[in-house]
Design an enzyme around this catalytic site. Structure first.
Site, PDB file in Angstrom:
ATOM      1  N   GLU A 274      -4.113 -55.498  56.018  1.00 20.25           N
ATOM      2  CA  GLU A 274      -3.713 -56.054  57.320  1.00 20.25           C
ATOM      3  C   GLU A 274      -2.999 -54.933  58.049  1.00 20.25           C
ATOM      4  OE1 GLU A 274      -1.854 -57.038  60.161  1.00 20.25           O
ATOM      5  OE2 GLU A 274      -0.509 -58.314  58.993  1.00 20.25           O
ATOM      6  N   GLU A 405      -0.407 -47.324  68.855  1.00 16.09           N
ATOM      7  CA  GLU A 405       0.431 -48.476  68.548  1.00 16.09           C
ATOM      8  C   GLU A 405       1.892 -48.027  68.630  1.00 16.09           C
ATOM      9  OE1 GLU A 405       0.346 -49.975  64.504  1.00 16.09           O
ATOM     10  OE2 GLU A 405       0.530 -52.022  65.256  1.00 16.09           O
TER      11      GLU A 405
HETATM   12  P1  NDP Z   1       3.628 -47.798  56.690  1.00 13.86           P
HETATM   13  O1  NDP Z   1       2.215 -48.165  56.779  1.00 13.86           O
HETATM   14  O2  NDP Z   1       3.982 -46.389  56.449  1.00 13.86           O
HETATM   15  O3  NDP Z   1       4.376 -48.682  55.584  1.00 13.86           O
HETATM   16  C1  NDP Z   1       3.904 -49.915  55.073  1.00 13.86           C
HETATM   17  C2  NDP Z   1       4.119 -49.950  53.578  1.00 13.86           C
HETATM   18  O4  NDP Z   1       3.350 -48.917  52.962  1.00 13.86           O
HETATM   19  C3  NDP Z   1       5.556 -49.697  53.177  1.00 13.86           C
HETATM   20  O5  NDP Z   1       5.884 -50.446  52.032  1.00 13.86           O
HETATM   21  C4  NDP Z   1       5.543 -48.216  52.863  1.00 13.86           C
HETATM   22  O6  NDP Z   1       6.573 -47.816  52.018  1.00 13.86           O
HETATM   23  C5  NDP Z   1       4.193 -48.056  52.198  1.00 13.86           C
HETATM   24  N1  NDP Z   1       3.706 -46.689  52.241  1.00 13.86           N
HETATM   25  C6  NDP Z   1       4.060 -45.699  53.097  1.00 13.86           C
HETATM   26  N2  NDP Z   1       3.420 -44.551  52.791  1.00 13.86           N
HETATM   27  C7  NDP Z   1       2.644 -44.813  51.716  1.00 13.86           C
HETATM   28  C8  NDP Z   1       1.757 -44.028  50.933  1.00 13.86           C
HETATM   29  N3  NDP Z   1       1.548 -42.739  51.185  1.00 13.86           N
HETATM   30  N4  NDP Z   1       1.121 -44.642  49.911  1.00 13.86           N
HETATM   31  C9  NDP Z   1       1.331 -45.928  49.624  1.00 13.86           C
HETATM   32  N5  NDP Z   1       2.176 -46.724  50.308  1.00 13.86           N
HETATM   33  C10 NDP Z   1       2.830 -46.169  51.361  1.00 13.86           C
HETATM   34  O7  NDP Z   1       4.342 -48.255  57.972  1.00 13.86           O
HETATM   35  P2  NDP Z   1       5.752 -47.751  58.500  1.00 13.86           P
HETATM   36  O8  NDP Z   1       6.683 -48.710  57.962  1.00 13.86           O
HETATM   37  O9  NDP Z   1       6.103 -46.350  58.219  1.00 13.86           O
HETATM   38  O10 NDP Z   1       5.476 -47.811  60.034  1.00 13.86           O
HETATM   39  C11 NDP Z   1       4.625 -46.840  60.646  1.00 13.86           C
HETATM   40  C12 NDP Z   1       3.757 -47.516  61.652  1.00 13.86           C
HETATM   41  O11 NDP Z   1       2.906 -48.453  60.995  1.00 13.86           O
HETATM   42  C13 NDP Z   1       4.514 -48.349  62.659  1.00 13.86           C
HETATM   43  O12 NDP Z   1       5.015 -47.577  63.678  1.00 13.86           O
HETATM   44  C14 NDP Z   1       3.439 -49.298  63.075  1.00 13.86           C
HETATM   45  O13 NDP Z   1       2.616 -48.666  64.017  1.00 13.86           O
HETATM   46  C15 NDP Z   1       2.655 -49.557  61.809  1.00 13.86           C
HETATM   47  N6  NDP Z   1       3.088 -50.764  61.108  1.00 13.86           N
HETATM   48  C16 NDP Z   1       2.264 -51.824  61.123  1.00 13.86           C
HETATM   49  C17 NDP Z   1       2.645 -52.992  60.512  1.00 13.86           C
HETATM   50  C18 NDP Z   1       1.794 -54.195  60.505  1.00 13.86           C
HETATM   51  O14 NDP Z   1       2.314 -55.295  60.376  1.00 13.86           O
HETATM   52  N7  NDP Z   1       0.484 -54.063  60.600  1.00 13.86           N
HETATM   53  C19 NDP Z   1       3.930 -53.139  59.861  1.00 13.86           C
HETATM   54  C20 NDP Z   1       4.719 -51.939  59.831  1.00 13.86           C
HETATM   55  C21 NDP Z   1       4.280 -50.813  60.460  1.00 13.86           C
HETATM   56  P3  NDP Z   1       7.892 -47.108  52.618  1.00 13.86           P
HETATM   57  O15 NDP Z   1       8.195 -47.767  53.896  1.00 13.86           O
HETATM   58  O16 NDP Z   1       8.892 -47.404  51.570  1.00 13.86           O
HETATM   59  O17 NDP Z   1       7.584 -45.670  52.756  1.00 13.86           O
END
Ligand code: NDP
Length: 505
Positions: A274, A405
Site C-alpha cells: 500500500e 507526493e
Molecule cells: P518509508 O516508506 O521510508 O517507511 C515506511 C516503512 O518502511 C517504515 O517502517 C520504514 O522504517 C520502513 N523502511 C524504510 N526504509 C526501508 C528499507 N530500506 N527496507 C525496508 N523497510 C524500510 O516512508 P517514510 O516514513 O520515510 O516516508 C517517506 C515518504 O513515504 C513520505 O514522505 C511519503 O511520501 C511516503 N509515505 C507513504 C505512506 C503511505 O501511507 N502510503 C506512509 C508514510 C510515508 P523506518 O521508518 O524505521 O526507517
C-alpha cells in the site's frame, strides 16, 4: 483514513497534558512472548516532533534480533498454538485484545500523539477506537466465513478452504501507526498466522504497547512479535528473511519497490504493497454547495497535517468556479493552523519529524518558484515541524508540487473547462490510490467516477473509508487490499482438497 466514532474527545488541553506527563513509554521489543532488549542493549531515541524532546529509548534491533523474532513466529506457527485453535477461540482472544485497546484508549492516544504530532483529538476519537473496532470486526468475521464446495462432476467432491500462509511480517509507517498495524494484523491473526510487526522509527510506542497487550489478552508467545529499529536494517532483514511467508507493507513507493527486490533476491513470497498517492479532487461547477466542497477540500488535504497516503493533494476545479472555491478554501484553511497536538482546539499538529519537515518545506520552496501562493507556505510555531496549511494555484503540471507526493499540508490547484480535460489532469500521475469527484449531476458523477483510475473514488465526499470496504491502489500506489473480507486474500492460501468417490457403487 477517516473512519469516525461519535465519541467527542471530551478533555481539556490541561487534562491531556496531565495524562501525557504520567504516561509510561514501552521500551522493550516483544519476541517469543518476552519483553526483550535489542542485541547488545542498543537503543535509539524516540523524539516528540512538537518539542524536540526525547520521549524514550527503544530497542535498536539488528538483523540477529529480526532472526530471533521470525524464528519465534515460525516456531509458534509450526507448533500450531494459534493456527490450531478453532476460529471461535481465536475470536475470543482477539476480542479481548480489542477490549484492552479500548480500555487503554487514553494511554494509546497520548503515546501516538506524542510520537507523531497527530492531534490527540483525532487519536482519541479515530485512531485508537477505530483500531479496536477494526480488530473486533476481523475477530467477529473469522467464525462466519465459510469455505466452498466446487461444482465438480458427479463422483467427486472438491472443497476449497483457506489456510494461513505462515509467518506474516507487517512493516508500517508513522502516519497512522496503530491503525495500519491493525489493518494488517487483524486479518493476519484472525486467519491463524504468526506475525512480526515493525513500526516506523518515528512511531514505535503504540506498536510496542500493542505487543504487550496482546500477551495480556492471551495471544500465545511468538504469535505477535514486535521489533523496532531502522527501516534499512529491520525492514530490510524482514523483507529478505527466508522464514517470512508474506509481507504486508504500507509506506513510500520507493521502499515498496525495495520489498519487491528483497523477494526477488531471496524467496518467492506473498506481498501486499500500500504505497503513495497524489490523489485528485475533481470539482465541477454543477456542485451546488460550494461551502461543503470547500470543507471537503480542506479536510482532504489538511487532516492529519496532510500526512495521508490518500490525501487529496491536487484540486482540479472547473474554471468558472475556481476563484470562488479557492477563496473559500483559503478562508477555511485558517482553521488548520498548526499548534499543540494535545490541545483539542488545535486544527493541525506538527509534522512527524524535523527531517520530514525539511522535505515538505523544500517542496513548498519549489512551489513558490513555479506557482502562485494563495496562503501559508511558512513555518508557524516553535519548531520547523509546524508548517502552515498551504495552497498554491497556477501550478505548472510538470513542477515538483504537481508531481511529487508532498505528504504535508500542501494543496496544488489546477483548472479545467471540459470533462475530458478534468480526467486528463486527474490521470496525470503514476499513482492511483484515491480520487474524489464533486457534482450534483447524477449522470456526470457516475460517468466520471467510472473513468477515474483509483482504488477508491469518493463522490461528493473525500477519502471515504470503512472496515467493510477494500482499500488499496492502482498503478504505482501498489497492489493488494487492506480492510474488508478481501484483506484475507493477502494472508491466506486457497487450498483445494479433492475426493474422488466414484459415481455409483
Ligand atoms: P518509508 O516508506 O521510508 O517507511 C515506511 C516503512 O518502511 C517504515 O517502517 C520504514 O522504517 C520502513 N523502511 C524504510 N526504509 C526501508 C528499507 N530500506 N527496507 C525496508 N523497510 C524500510 O516512508 P517514510 O516514513 O520515510 O516516508 C517517506 C515518504 O513515504 C513520505 O514522505 C511519503 O511520501 C511516503 N509515505 C507513504 C505512506 C503511505 O501511507 N502510503 C506512509 C508514510 C510515508 P523506518 O521508518 O524505521 O526507517
Amino acid at each position: 483514513m477517516t473512519e469516525t466514532t461519535d465519541e467527542p474527545a471530551g478533555r481539556t488541553a490541561a487534562q491531556w497534558h496531565e495524562i501525557a506527563d504520567r504516561v509510561t513509554f514501552p521500551t522493550r521489543a516483544v519476541v517469543g512472548g518476552e519483553l526483550v532488549e535489542a542485541e547488545g542493549g542498543r537503543t535509539r531515541a524516540d523524539v516528540d516532533p512538537a518539542t524536540g524532546r526525547e520521549l524514550s529509548q527503544v530497542p535498536d534491533c539488528s538483523e540477529a534480533d529480526v532472526d530471533r523474532a521470525v524464528r519465534a513466529a515460525r516456531e509458534s506457527f509450526d507448533r500450531g498454538v494459534w493456527r490450531g485453535r478453532s476460529p471461535a477461540e481465536r475470536k475470543r482472544v482477539l476480542l479481548r485484545l480489542a477490549e484492552l485497546i479500548a480500555a487503554h484508549a487514553d494511554e494509546l492516544a497520548v503515546l501516538e500523539s506524542l510520537d507523531t504530532g497527530k492531534l490527540v483529538a483525532a487519536t482519541s476519537t479515530v485512531d485508537v477506537p477505530g483500531s479496536a473496532a477494526i480488530l473486533a470486526w476481523y475477530a467477529e468475521s473469522v467464525d462466519k466465513v465459510y469455505g466452498e464446495v466446487a461444482p465438480t462432476a458427479a463422483g467427486n467432491l472438491a472443497v476449497v478452504t483457506r489456510e494461513p500462509v505462515g509467518v506474516v511480517a507487517a512493516v508500517v509507517p508513522w502516519n497512522y501507526p496503530l491503525e495500519t498495524a491493525i489493518w494488517k494484523l487483524g486479518p493476519a491473526l484472525a486467519a491463524g498466522n504468526s506475525t512480526v510487526l515493525k513500526p516506523a522509527e518515528e512511531s514505535p510506542s503504540t506498536a510496542l504497547r500493542l505487543g504487550e497487550l496482546a500477551l495480556e489478552a492471551g495471544l500465545p508467545p511468538g504469535v505477535l512479535n514486535v521489533v523496532t529499529g531502522s527501516g534499512p536494517v529491520v525492514g530490510r532483514a524482514l523483507g529478505r528473511h527466508p522464514g517470512v511467508d508474506a509481507i504486508a507493507f504500507t509506506g513510500s513507493t520507493e521502499v515498496g519497490r525495495l520489498f519487491l527486490g528483497y523477494s526477488a533476491e531471496t524467496r518467492v513470497r506473498r506481498l501486499q504493497l500500500e504505497l503513495g498517492g497524489k490523489s485528485p479532487n475533481v470539482v465541477f461547477a454543477d456542485a451546488a454547495d460550494l461551502d461543503a466542497v470547500a470543507d471537503g477540500v480542506c479536510a482532504g488535504i489538511f487532516s492529519n497535517s496532510g500526512e495521508v497516503c490518500s490525501a487529496n493533494s491536487r484540486l482540479i476545479v472547473e474554471r468558472s468556479i475556481a476563484d470562488d472555491l479557492l477563496a473559500l478554501v483559503v478562508r477555511k484553511a485558517h482553521a488548520f493552523q498548526p499548534g499543540d497536538p494535545l490541545d483539542p482546539a488545535t486544527g493541525m499538529g506538527p509534522l512527524v519529524s524535523d527531517r520530514h519537515a525539511g522535505k515538505v518545506l523544500d517542496l513548498v520552496a519549489a512551489g513558490k518558484e513555479t506557482s502562485t501562493l494563495l496562503t501559508g507556505g511558512e513555518v508557524a510555531g516553535p519548531r520547523r515541524t509546524f508548517v502552515q496549511p498551504t495552497v498554491f494555484t497556477d501550478v505548472d503540471r510538470r513542477s515538483r508540487i504537481a508531481t511529487e507526493e508532498v505528504f504535508g499540508p500542501v494543496l496544488a490547484a489546477f483548472t479545467f473547462e471540459t470533462e475530458e480535460q478534468a480526467l486528463d489532469l486527474a490521470h496525470d500521475t503514476p499513482y492511483g490510490l484515491a480520487a474524489s469527484v464533486w457534482s450534483d449531476s447524477l449522470s456526470r458523477a457516475h460517468r466520471v467516477a467510472a473513468q477515474l483510475r483509483a482504488g477508491t473514488v469518493s463522490v461528493n465526499c473525500v477519502d471515504a473509508l470503512d472496515v467493510t470496504t477494500p482499500f488499496g491502489g492502482f498503478g504505482q500506489s501498489g497492489f493488494g487490499r487492506d480492510l474488508s473480507l478481501h484483506a484475507f486474500d493477502a494472508y491466506t492460501h486457497l487450498k483445494t482438497t479433492w475426493f474422488a468417490y466414484g459415481a455409483t457403487s
